[in-house]
Design an enzyme around this catalytic site. Structure first.
Site, PDB file in Angstrom:
ATOM      1  N   ALA A  47      40.607  -5.869  31.196  1.00 36.74           N
ATOM      2  CA  ALA A  47      41.631  -5.339  31.308  1.00 36.74           C
ATOM      3  C   ALA A  47      42.101  -4.002  30.615  1.00 36.74           C
ATOM      4  CB  ALA A  47      42.723  -6.087  30.686  1.00 36.74           C
ATOM      5  N   ALA A  74      40.383   7.560  33.129  1.00 34.91           N
ATOM      6  CA  ALA A  74      41.322   6.168  33.849  1.00 34.91           C
ATOM      7  C   ALA A  74      42.625   6.577  33.607  1.00 34.91           C
ATOM      8  CB  ALA A  74      41.070   5.394  33.288  1.00 34.91           C
ATOM      9  N   LYS A 127      25.394  11.092  29.516  1.00 36.87           N
ATOM     10  CA  LYS A 127      27.334  11.689  29.482  1.00 36.87           C
ATOM     11  C   LYS A 127      27.833  10.990  28.193  1.00 36.87           C
ATOM     12  CE  LYS A 127      30.766   9.956  30.730  1.00 36.87           C
ATOM     13  NZ  LYS A 127      31.620   9.098  30.897  1.00 36.87           N
ATOM     14  N   ASP A 154      31.105  14.366  36.549  1.00 41.23           N
ATOM     15  CA  ASP A 154      30.904  13.043  35.214  1.00 41.23           C
ATOM     16  C   ASP A 154      30.837  13.800  34.036  1.00 41.23           C
ATOM     17  OD1 ASP A 154      31.871  10.497  34.251  1.00 41.23           O
ATOM     18  OD2 ASP A 154      30.220   9.529  34.402  1.00 41.23           O
ATOM     19  N   ARG A 169      37.286   9.319  25.414  1.00 39.50           N
ATOM     20  CA  ARG A 169      37.617   8.466  24.647  1.00 39.50           C
ATOM     21  C   ARG A 169      35.707   9.234  23.866  1.00 39.50           C
ATOM     22  NH1 ARG A 169      36.791   3.253  27.132  1.00 39.50           N
ATOM     23  NH2 ARG A 169      36.416   3.685  28.883  1.00 39.50           N
TER      24      ARG A 169
END
Length: 340
Positions: A10, A147, A198, A251, A262
């Site tokens: 999650a 996201a 990547k 990507d 991140r």
């Protein structure tokens, strides 16, 4: 008859993908039950009762059809599709519990962009090994999928890869919305390697940011990073055309260019002088490039593939290379033709 889909993890991407699946079901009128497994009971309760996951997605409202639980057995029991969105290095530990509830036709989908340290295994290899299922029942979702942007409903495209085209098509149908467009292919190796490496290239771009280097430097790192990613993937059996597509170039550009990334954020902190342990403390989520980098370099060495950017980033992470020497080291290589 209802289709039961479970997402394990999650965090930002796991929660967002659960939202994508729920939205897809609503738009298509399909009877789909979406369950999201969270490590913490308070997060599961928030998702179920308040339809938010503020730790990772701030004030994004989640579909009320998503149910969350902190009980892994409950989450996977009866699931026809199990989506894996846990950190790469903890995946294998979760799979024996998943296996106990695995149906004979259950499809397993990986959202994870990492390589397992120690074995140097891709996530589909770990899944196939631990669950002892046919590779045709495993799929990978990868692409320019930040996201938070997807959670906000901002349009993007992605790739669903499986060795079985029918599996890829069935998974794509479950996550097709007016803002998330999945394409299918059968190049599982290429798609996975592109998603793994990547992250390391994004660390290098972030280091450039932290060192106040310009766009020329970053463009050079991105371009040469794509070249070394392609070298490794094709040696392993990946298809060259994958790297000009969404899972490759798409990507890579998204991860290296966006402040939401991140790995780029982690690289920027490294460039500013923080060591790897300090960067981990500052981040709220896993930067997979920091965890998988050494496995990627080890895999490249075993196959005789030169990956100078990845090697330099790993040396910085290990404290073996001062971060301010990274750029000059990359430029000090022997002269050669661009395609090599």
């Amino acid at each position: 008859m209802s289709t039961a889909i479970t997402v394990l993890g999650a965090g930002s991407w796991g929660t967002t993908f659960a939202k994508v699946v729920a939205d897809s079901a609503r738009l298509s009128g399909s009877d789909v039950q979406v369950t999201l497994w969270a490590r913490r009971q308070d997060v599961a309760a928030e998702i179920t009762d308040q339809h938010t996951n503020r730790t990772y997605l701030k004030d994004i409202t989640l579909p009320s059809s998503i149910r969350a639980t902190a009980d892994l057995d409950e989450a996977v029991a009866g699931a026809e599709v199990i989506v894996l969105a846990v950190p790469a290095q903890s995946l294998r530990a979760h799979l024996p519990q998943v296996k106990r509830h695995l149906g004979s036709r259950t499809v397993v989908v990986s959202l994870i962009k990492g390589l397992e340290r120690g074995s140097d295994s891709r996530m589909t290899e770990v899944i196939e090994d631990e669950l002892t299922i046919d590779a045709g029942r495993i799929a990978v979702v990868s692409g320019p999928n930040l996201a938070m942007e997807i959670a906000r409903g901002e349009p993007t495209a992605s790739v669903v890869a499986s060795s079985d085209p029918a599996t890829a098509e069935s998974v794509a149908a479950l996550c097709n919305t007016n803002y998330f467009r999945p394409y299918t292919n059968t190049d599982v190796v290429g798609v996975e390697i592109a998603g793994i490496v990547k992250n390391i290239i994004a660390l290098a771009v972030g280091i450039c940011d932290g060192q106040n280097l310009g766009d020329n430097s970053k463009a050079s790192v991105i371009t040469r990073g794509l070249a070394e990613t392609t070298r490794l993937a094709t040696v392993l059996g990946g298809k060259l055309e994958t790297f000009s597509g969404l899972a490759g170039l798409g990507d890579l550009v998204a991860t290296c260019a966006s402040p939401l990334s991140r790995n780029r954020s982690a690289g920027r902190l490294l460039g500013e002088g923080y060591n790897a342990s300090q960067v981990v403390e500052k981040l709220t989520q896993t930067a997979e490039g920091m965890k998988s980098g050494s496995a990627v370099v080890d895999l490249a060495h075993r196959h005789g593939v030169e990956m100078p950017i990845s090697e330099a980033v790993v040396a910085v992470l290990d404290g073996a290379l001062p971060v301010d020497r990274l750029a000059s080291l990359l430029l000090a290589r022997d002269l050669k033709a661009e395609g090599k």
